[in-house]
Design a protein around this motif. Structure first.
Motif: not given
Lengths: 406, 481
Positions: A338-352
């Motif tokens: 679930h933590w990985v899921d939240m990380y995957w939902v939240i972090q990619p766009p801004l990292a991009h």
């Protein structure tokens, strides 16, 4: 009475944490560790606060899952008049009373809005975003957040206060009252969780949209909550409490729900992915494109494998759900996923948008995890210590104690 | 009566069958529809149903002779009532599987009074559904091309098309539902065999009861088979209507392509199915004197599921609307505004009234406990769910990306007769079912009676679960046995 069993009762020593017990010290320890974590996070913020706010929001989303999941579990048990779950309902009640604290933990998100949410300052020519400003603007965003938190806190405190009052009064009327309020709470809960997920997580990528997104976050919270409920009971039992109160039968049912809601999560996640993939419209696919860039692809693959394939086959077995050690492994795994899921939902766009081309864990992910997690655990353990660990006044407690899977 | 309706587990769980009914009386009550012949109301219902079935035969024959041009289809509305009826009937089937499989896994013992007839309904509804894609292919003698059959021309169906997945999903669903239904029937068929007074009945029920003698070994195998089939049927409840929703949602058409479609369709299917279960069982329980077995409590529970799923459907409508605006896509917003205020607004408002507004009456206990009001509500549910599929299919197709082709879709009389005729097939099958097979799962109902408890004690007021009085926070030396 007529057939072999004496009426089942619970002993005080099984349901009340003694003052000298290690678990009685947990709130203080967790609070100190949590404050250190928060302090360290702020100290590490430095000149590039984006990562701080992203990490904070990730862990906020992760731990908020338990507060919301606890509230959902409690109201659903009342609506369905469930008997089996009464011995684990207090644990869920203790989870849901952490909700008011999340209003405080939301303050850093407000501080970081400019960094997190692109729509705070939309560009001149961005017609699509200009069109959404009626909904995505700072004032309305904050007003909605206040509305969600106040509502959640009121419902959580109401259900909690009534339940602990029943410990003393043993009044059956309280069960009836809560059953009457629960359906209203469900309607409120469904709408606020959905729009909360839209506001805080979906609008990180303000051009993107998905009608199922609220259900997606909800599905994740249920998986995490069932995992934590099972683990909490195990920790208490290792501490010598709840002996014979929470039995293999209850673990088996919690395990079944963990399995079932994990399949539900998969169903929702797959529906969202599959329909967007198939129609292949650029304004929708970009959300997944960010999650396939560079090393994000591995995170995505790990999510599919680790959140579905592995636990699906692992948790299917009856033996694994009925054995505490193996169920604990499954529950811990699901918490991690679930933590990985939240990380995957939240972090990619801004990292991009900030030039990154792949997933990389930051030390801030760890410090904010300790910070928010410490505060959450402190409140959870403090409530655990303050009252009986099961709702001892529930008129149907004996039904739950005697529960057996056939 | 009011006391009997008490279903408050706080003050004790109420018996599922009313009146102190013995096993023998239960058997007689359930067998009566099959053993007596003087069911006058049934004959009326059967007569009407068979007439409608005749209408179906005429309509389909004319269709096969003349072609699908007899329907109101046009360009761009290439999918008209046929797909609407298909989705309508498939959806209705879902309640049966939910009751027999999912409620079984959730240990809902009240399901035993209604699961048999709901499952039968599932099978008949899927049969009705299968007619429509079958006859819509036009040249019905070529319908075998629906299946991927190797041939010298190397012509294959498109494996990437959800329409082909439908063929697999619906046929799997039909097969598993039929097996599940039949396995559940075996002990009751044996009961009917043992009660048979004519040679034909004895042989007929005897063949299908597969030599059931009620031994422990038989029961053990039966329970295992039942659990496995319930486990297999559970994902099918979700998968079938998910794939039906893919028929629409994988496209790029505004109003069809949205990510919430799969769970939204599943919720709607269960909603419509429970509506139809109420439509069938509220009269059936009166006609066949089964009101003590299919009680008001059962109706009330089903009404609650209708309220839940109706609200989930309402949630989905709301999300579609919000996201249509939020997406900033003008075509998407147009599709939804057009539904509300465009040429088909009348259909849209029928849908909203029947699916979202009227089910809210179920919040009131008096409504939930009135069979008459529930019957009327269930008709509204049936109407609303048909219009939902009509609104989705027709509004999005009729007003597509090319305004020059925006005509108004009008069905023909043959659209109507084919649809009404499908009700004829459905009700004819159901009428035959209630007279030839036990419409209540007799063995299962007996298993949830107090007498089925090995510790049943008639002296103690007939309550077996004696150890359920309130637990207390007792003195430390008291522990549980």
């Amino acid at each position: 009475m007529s057939h072999g069993h004496a009426p089942r009762t619970v002993a005080a020593e099984d349901v009340i944490i003694p003052s000298g017990h290690a678990l009685a010290k947990l709130p203080l320890i967790a609070a100190v560790v949590g404050l250190i974590g928060i302090g360290a996070s702020f100290a590490l913020m430095g000149d590039h606060p984006e990562q701080f706010y992203l990490s904070w929001l990730t862990n906020f989303a992760f731990f908020l899952s338990f507060g919301l999941g606890g509230l959902w579990f409690v109201i659903v048990q009342h609506v369905t008049r469930a008997g089996w779950s009464i011995v684990v309902r207090r644990a869920a009640e203790n989870l849901m009373v952490t909700l008011p604290v999340f209003a405080l933990l939301f303050i850093p998100v407000i501080m970081g809005m400019e960094h997190l949410y692109h729509w705070v300052h939309p560009e001149e020519g961005d017609v699509v975003l200009q069109g959404k400003l009626g909904y995505l603007n700072t004032t309305f965003f904050l007003g909605r957040a206040a509305f969600y938190f106040i509502g959640w806190a009121l419902f959580a405190l109401f259900f909690y206060a009534k339940s602990v009052r029943q410990d003393e009064s043993k009044a059956a009327q309280i069960s009836r009252t809560l059953r009457g309020v629960a359906p209203v709470a469900i309607v409120f809960f469904a709408l606020t969780l959905t729009f909360g997920a839209f506001d805080w997580f979906m609008s990180l990528d303000p051009h993107w949209f998905s009608t199922i997104f609220g259900v997606y976050y909800f599905a994740g919270t249920t998986v995490a909550t069932f995992a934590l409920l099972a683990l909490s009971a195990m920790v208490l039992q290792r501490g010598g409490l709840l002996k014979g109160v929470v039995t293999t039968e209850h673990y088996h049912d919690l395990g079944k729900y963990l399995f079932a809601f994990n399949v539900f999560w998969t169903y929702i996640a797959f529906s969202q992915y599959f329909l967007i993939w198939y129609a292949n419209i650029p304004e929708e696919t970009m959300w997944y494109m960010y999650r396939m860039e560079g090393t994000w692809l591995y995170v995505s693959a790990f999510l599919a494998l680790g959140h579905f394939v592995i636990p699906f086959f692992y948790l299917m077995s009856r033996h694994i759900k009925r054995n505490r050690k193996t169920l604990a492994i499954g529950a811990l795994w699901m918490l991690m996923m679930h933590w990985v899921d939240m990380y995957w939902v939240i972090q990619p766009p801004l990292a991009h948008h900030h030039g990154g081309h792949g997933a990389s864990l930051s030390v801030l992910d760890l410090t904010t995890f300790i910070g928010i997690g410490g505060i959450f655990l402190a409140v959870y353990a403090w409530r655990m210590r303050s009252k009986a660990l099961v709702p001892v006044g529930d008129p149907r407690l004996a039904e739950s104690l005697a529960f057996e899977n056939l | 009566m009011a006391q009997r309706l008490e279903m408050d587990p706080v003050s004790g769980r109420a018996p599922l069958v009313l009146g102190a009914t013995s096993f023998d009386e239960l058997t007689k009550a359930v067998a009566a529809p099959m053993e007596r012949t003087d069911w006058r109301k049934w004959w009326v219902a059967f007569g009407v149903s068979v007439s409608l079935l005749g209408l179906l035969l005429v309509s389909v024959s004319w269709l096969v002779w003349e072609g699908i041009g007899i329907w109101g289809l046009n360009n761009p509305v290439g999918w008209g009532w046929a797909i609407v009826n298909f989705v309508f009937w498939v959806g209705i089937g879902h309640a049966g599987t939910l009751i027999s499989a999912i409620l079984f896994l959730f240990r809902q013992s009240w399901r035993t009074s209604i699961n048999r007839s709901a499952e039968a309904m599932t099978i008949f509804a899927v049969m009705c559904a299968l007619i429509f894609p079958g006859i819509h292919v036009g040249r019905i003698w070529m319908a075998y091309y629906l299946f991927p059959i190797p041939n010298q021309m190397s012509m294959w169906p498109n494996f990437r098309s959800p329409l082909l997945w439908d063929v697999f999903a619906v046929s799997t669903y039909f097969t598993v539902s039929l097996l599940f239904w039949f396995v559940g029937l075996i002990p009751d068929l044996a009961t009917m065999r043992d009660r048979a007074t004519t040679k034909a009945r004895k042989i007929g029920y005897g063949i299908f009861s597969l030599g059931w003698r009620g031994s422990h070994r038989h029961w053990q195998h039966y329970e295992i088979a039942y659990l496995i089939l319930a486990g297999l049927a559970t994902p099918l409840v979700l998968s079938v209507h998910t794939i039906v929703s893919f028929d629409f949602a994988v496209s790029q058409l505004p109003g069809w392509h949205t990510t919430i479609f799969p769970p939204y369709f599943v919720a709607g299917a269960i909603f419509s199915g429970f509506g139809m279960v109420l439509t069938l069982l509220i009269p059936a329980r009166v006609i066949f004197d089964l009101e003590h077995i299919i009680t008001v409590k059962h109706l009330e529970n089903m009404a609650k599921i209708i309220l839940l799923t109706g609200s989930l459907v309402g949630y989905s409508y709301a999300m579609e609307f919000f996201i249509a605006w939020y997406s900033g896509n003008p075509n998407e917003s147009f599709a939804f505004v057009n539904r509300m205020f465009g040429p088909y607004a009348w259909a849209y408002w029928i849908m909203v009234s029947c699916n979202v507004i009227t089910p809210q009456l179920i919040w009131f206990r008096r409504v939930r406990q009135s069979p008459l009001i529930l019957f009327i509500l269930s008709i509204f549910v049936n109407i609303g769910m048909w219009f939902e599929r009509f609104v989705i299919t027709v509004t999005s197709l009729a007003n597509d990306f090319l305004p020059s082709s925006w005509g108004y879709f009008r069905p023909t009389i043959w659209d109507l007769t084919t649809f009404l005729g499908s009700f004829g097939l459905f009700f004819t099958m159901f009428c035959l079912f209630v007279r030839f097979l036990p419409l209540v799962a007799l063995a299962e109902v007996k298993s949830v009676q107090p007498e089925a408890d090995p510790h049943y004690d008639p002296e103690a007021g007939g309550v077996a679960r004696g150890d359920l009085e309130g637990a207390t926070l007792a003195a430390p030396e008291v522990t549980h046995a």
